[in-house]
Design a protein around this motif. Structure first.
Motif, mmCIF file in Angstrom:
data_model
loop_
_atom_site.group_PDB
_atom_site.id
_atom_site.type_symbol
_atom_site.label_atom_id
_atom_site.label_comp_id
_atom_site.label_asym_id
_atom_site.label_seq_id
_atom_site.Cartn_x
_atom_site.Cartn_y
_atom_site.Cartn_z
ATOM 1 N N GLY A 60 0.914 -1.155 0.016
ATOM 2 C CA GLY A 60 -0.113 0.078 0.129
ATOM 3 C C GLY A 60 0.627 1.269 -0.034
ATOM 4 N N SER A 61 2.043 1.177 -0.346
ATOM 5 C CA SER A 61 3.094 2.392 -0.070
ATOM 6 C C SER A 61 4.160 2.217 -1.009
ATOM 7 C CB SER A 61 3.563 2.457 1.309
ATOM 8 O OG SER A 61 4.422 3.659 1.300
ATOM 9 N N MET A 62 4.369 3.203 -1.738
ATOM 10 C CA MET A 62 5.316 3.014 -2.903
ATOM 11 C C MET A 62 6.688 3.038 -2.413
ATOM 12 S SD MET A 62 5.564 5.216 -6.455
ATOM 13 C CE MET A 62 6.421 6.539 -5.796
ATOM 14 N N ILE A 63 6.940 3.777 -1.156
ATOM 15 C CA ILE A 63 8.108 3.760 -0.636
ATOM 16 C C ILE A 63 8.825 2.467 -0.270
ATOM 17 C CG2 ILE A 63 9.409 4.851 1.496
ATOM 18 C CD1 ILE A 63 7.562 7.077 0.841
ATOM 19 N N ILE A 64 7.741 1.684 0.422
ATOM 20 C CA ILE A 64 8.339 0.233 0.971
ATOM 21 C C ILE A 64 8.677 -0.632 -0.291
ATOM 22 C CG2 ILE A 64 7.426 -1.947 1.851
ATOM 23 C CD1 ILE A 64 5.543 -0.069 3.575
ATOM 24 N N GLY A 65 7.894 -0.702 -1.380
ATOM 25 C CA GLY A 65 8.140 -1.338 -2.639
ATOM 26 C C GLY A 65 9.711 -0.796 -3.061
ATOM 27 N N LEU A 66 9.902 0.456 -2.991
ATOM 28 C CA LEU A 66 11.169 1.160 -3.492
ATOM 29 C C LEU A 66 12.412 0.712 -2.703
ATOM 30 C CD1 LEU A 66 10.186 4.497 -4.969
ATOM 31 C CD2 LEU A 66 10.712 2.754 -6.447
ATOM 32 N N LEU A 67 12.000 0.558 -1.471
ATOM 33 C CA LEU A 67 13.149 0.159 -0.432
ATOM 34 C C LEU A 67 13.447 -1.367 -0.807
ATOM 35 C CD1 LEU A 67 12.210 2.162 2.661
ATOM 36 C CD2 LEU A 67 14.251 2.436 1.400
ATOM 37 N N GLY A 68 12.713 -2.075 -0.704
ATOM 38 C CA GLY A 68 12.607 -3.426 -1.101
ATOM 39 C C GLY A 68 13.266 -3.582 -2.518
ATOM 40 N N GLY A 69 13.107 -2.783 -3.435
ATOM 41 C CA GLY A 69 13.655 -3.088 -4.816
ATOM 42 C C GLY A 69 15.143 -2.513 -4.672
ATOM 43 N N LEU A 70 15.294 -1.631 -3.840
ATOM 44 C CA LEU A 70 16.873 -1.302 -3.745
ATOM 45 C C LEU A 70 17.565 -2.223 -3.095
ATOM 46 C CD1 LEU A 70 18.465 1.327 -4.231
ATOM 47 C CD2 LEU A 70 17.992 2.032 -1.867
ATOM 48 N N SER A 72 17.047 -5.375 -3.048
ATOM 49 C CA SER A 72 17.352 -6.377 -4.048
ATOM 50 C C SER A 72 18.260 -6.234 -5.197
ATOM 51 C CB SER A 72 16.028 -6.770 -4.619
ATOM 52 O OG SER A 72 16.185 -7.669 -5.495
ATOM 53 N N LEU A 73 18.299 -5.004 -5.522
ATOM 54 C CA LEU A 73 19.267 -4.332 -6.657
ATOM 55 C C LEU A 73 20.658 -4.444 -5.872
ATOM 56 C CD1 LEU A 73 19.354 -3.320 -9.704
ATOM 57 C CD2 LEU A 73 18.953 -1.071 -8.438
ATOM 58 N N ILE A 74 20.826 -3.944 -4.994
ATOM 59 C CA ILE A 74 22.236 -3.904 -4.031
ATOM 60 C C ILE A 74 22.665 -5.334 -3.929
ATOM 61 C CG2 ILE A 74 23.246 -3.367 -2.025
ATOM 62 C CD1 ILE A 74 21.512 -0.924 -1.822
ATOM 63 N N LEU A 75 21.749 -6.191 -3.501
ATOM 64 C CA LEU A 75 22.200 -7.501 -3.227
ATOM 65 C C LEU A 75 22.757 -8.212 -4.514
ATOM 66 C CD1 LEU A 75 19.578 -8.639 -0.698
ATOM 67 C CD2 LEU A 75 22.108 -8.344 -0.304
ATOM 68 N N ALA A 76 21.795 -7.867 -5.659
ATOM 69 C CA ALA A 76 22.158 -8.342 -6.797
ATOM 70 C C ALA A 76 23.625 -8.117 -7.376
ATOM 71 C CB ALA A 76 21.053 -8.086 -7.900
ATOM 72 N N PHE A 77 23.856 -6.811 -7.211
ATOM 73 C CA PHE A 77 25.135 -6.212 -7.844
ATOM 74 C C PHE A 77 26.157 -6.760 -7.008
ATOM 75 C CE2 PHE A 77 23.167 -2.588 -9.861
ATOM 76 C CZ PHE A 77 23.425 -2.926 -11.146
ATOM 77 N N LYS A 78 25.929 -7.086 -5.724
ATOM 78 C CA LYS A 78 27.096 -7.692 -4.668
ATOM 79 C C LYS A 78 27.362 -9.248 -5.240
ATOM 80 C CE LYS A 78 27.060 -4.664 -0.932
ATOM 81 N NZ LYS A 78 28.351 -4.281 -0.568
ATOM 82 N N GLY A 79 26.504 -9.897 -5.789
ATOM 83 C CA GLY A 79 26.634 -11.031 -6.274
ATOM 84 C C GLY A 79 26.003 -12.122 -5.328
ATOM 85 N N VAL A 80 25.021 -11.755 -4.780
ATOM 86 C CA VAL A 80 24.449 -12.757 -3.524
ATOM 87 C C VAL A 80 23.490 -13.724 -4.498
ATOM 88 C CG1 VAL A 80 22.831 -13.046 -1.693
ATOM 89 C CG2 VAL A 80 24.343 -10.920 -2.075
ATOM 90 N N ASN A 81 23.421 -14.812 -3.913
ATOM 91 C CA ASN A 81 22.698 -15.931 -4.899
ATOM 92 C C ASN A 81 21.271 -15.260 -4.783
ATOM 93 O OD1 ASN A 81 21.113 -18.144 -5.194
ATOM 94 N ND2 ASN A 81 22.245 -19.332 -3.770
ATOM 95 N N ILE A 82 20.684 -15.404 -5.861
ATOM 96 C CA ILE A 82 19.343 -15.284 -6.131
ATOM 97 C C ILE A 82 18.094 -15.690 -4.991
ATOM 98 C CG2 ILE A 82 18.636 -17.035 -7.802
ATOM 99 C CD1 ILE A 82 17.214 -14.657 -9.279
ATOM 100 N N MET A 83 18.316 -17.048 -4.521
ATOM 101 C CA MET A 83 17.288 -17.273 -3.737
ATOM 102 C C MET A 83 17.674 -16.527 -2.460
ATOM 103 S SD MET A 83 15.382 -19.383 -4.998
ATOM 104 C CE MET A 83 14.330 -19.814 -3.572
ATOM 105 N N LEU A 84 18.765 -16.522 -1.934
ATOM 106 C CA LEU A 84 19.097 -15.603 -0.660
ATOM 107 C C LEU A 84 18.374 -14.191 -0.906
ATOM 108 C CD1 LEU A 84 20.308 -15.826 1.949
ATOM 109 C CD2 LEU A 84 22.604 -15.265 0.881
ATOM 110 N N ASN A 85 18.682 -13.468 -2.277
ATOM 111 C CA ASN A 85 18.455 -12.230 -2.506
ATOM 112 C C ASN A 85 16.719 -12.220 -2.048
ATOM 113 O OD1 ASN A 85 17.629 -9.806 -3.469
ATOM 114 N ND2 ASN A 85 19.105 -9.971 -5.214
ATOM 115 N N ILE A 86 16.144 -13.088 -2.579
ATOM 116 C CA ILE A 86 14.701 -12.951 -2.818
ATOM 117 C C ILE A 86 14.123 -13.232 -1.158
ATOM 118 C CG2 ILE A 86 12.589 -14.497 -3.335
ATOM 119 C CD1 ILE A 86 13.994 -15.092 -5.849
#
Length: 100
Positions: A60-70, A72-86
């Motif tokens: 119900g809040s765009m800020i929460i989604g953006l924080l979660g996406g951010l 996830s993006l940081i973890l992806a750039f660090k090379g974290v396993n995709i399941m752990l990222n999720i």
């Protein structure tokens, strides 16, 4: 039910035709580098169109989604396993929804 049948058939064709055409036409390797790069980027574009609307509407809040996406993006750039990222991103979003 009759109203939904053409939509269901259309979606089934749109899903299956791109998979069947290469299988039926042969297994020649695509020689064009441009076409090969274009076809390999289609799954990423489709995944993006599925994920982005969810980021903007979660909790119900765009800020929460953006924080979660951010996160996830940081973890992806660090090379974290995709399941752990999720798992980590989902836990952070759940935590934010529960406590905010």
């Amino acid at each position: 039910m009759k109203d939904y049948l053409p939509a269901i058939i259309g979606m089934a064709l749109a899903t299956q035709l791109p998979r069947l055409i290469p299988a039926l036409t042969g297994t020649k390797k695509i020689r064009s580098r441009y076409m090969s790069r274009f076809l390999s980027s289609i799954p990423l574009a489709a995944l993006g169109t599925l994920i982005i609307p969810g980021i903007f509407s979660v909790g119900g809040s765009m800020i929460i989604g953006l924080l979660g996406g951010l996160v996830s993006l940081i973890l992806a750039f660090k090379g974290v396993n995709i399941m752990l990222n999720i798992v980590i991103s989902s836990l952070i979003v759940s935590f934010l929804i529960y406590f905010i």
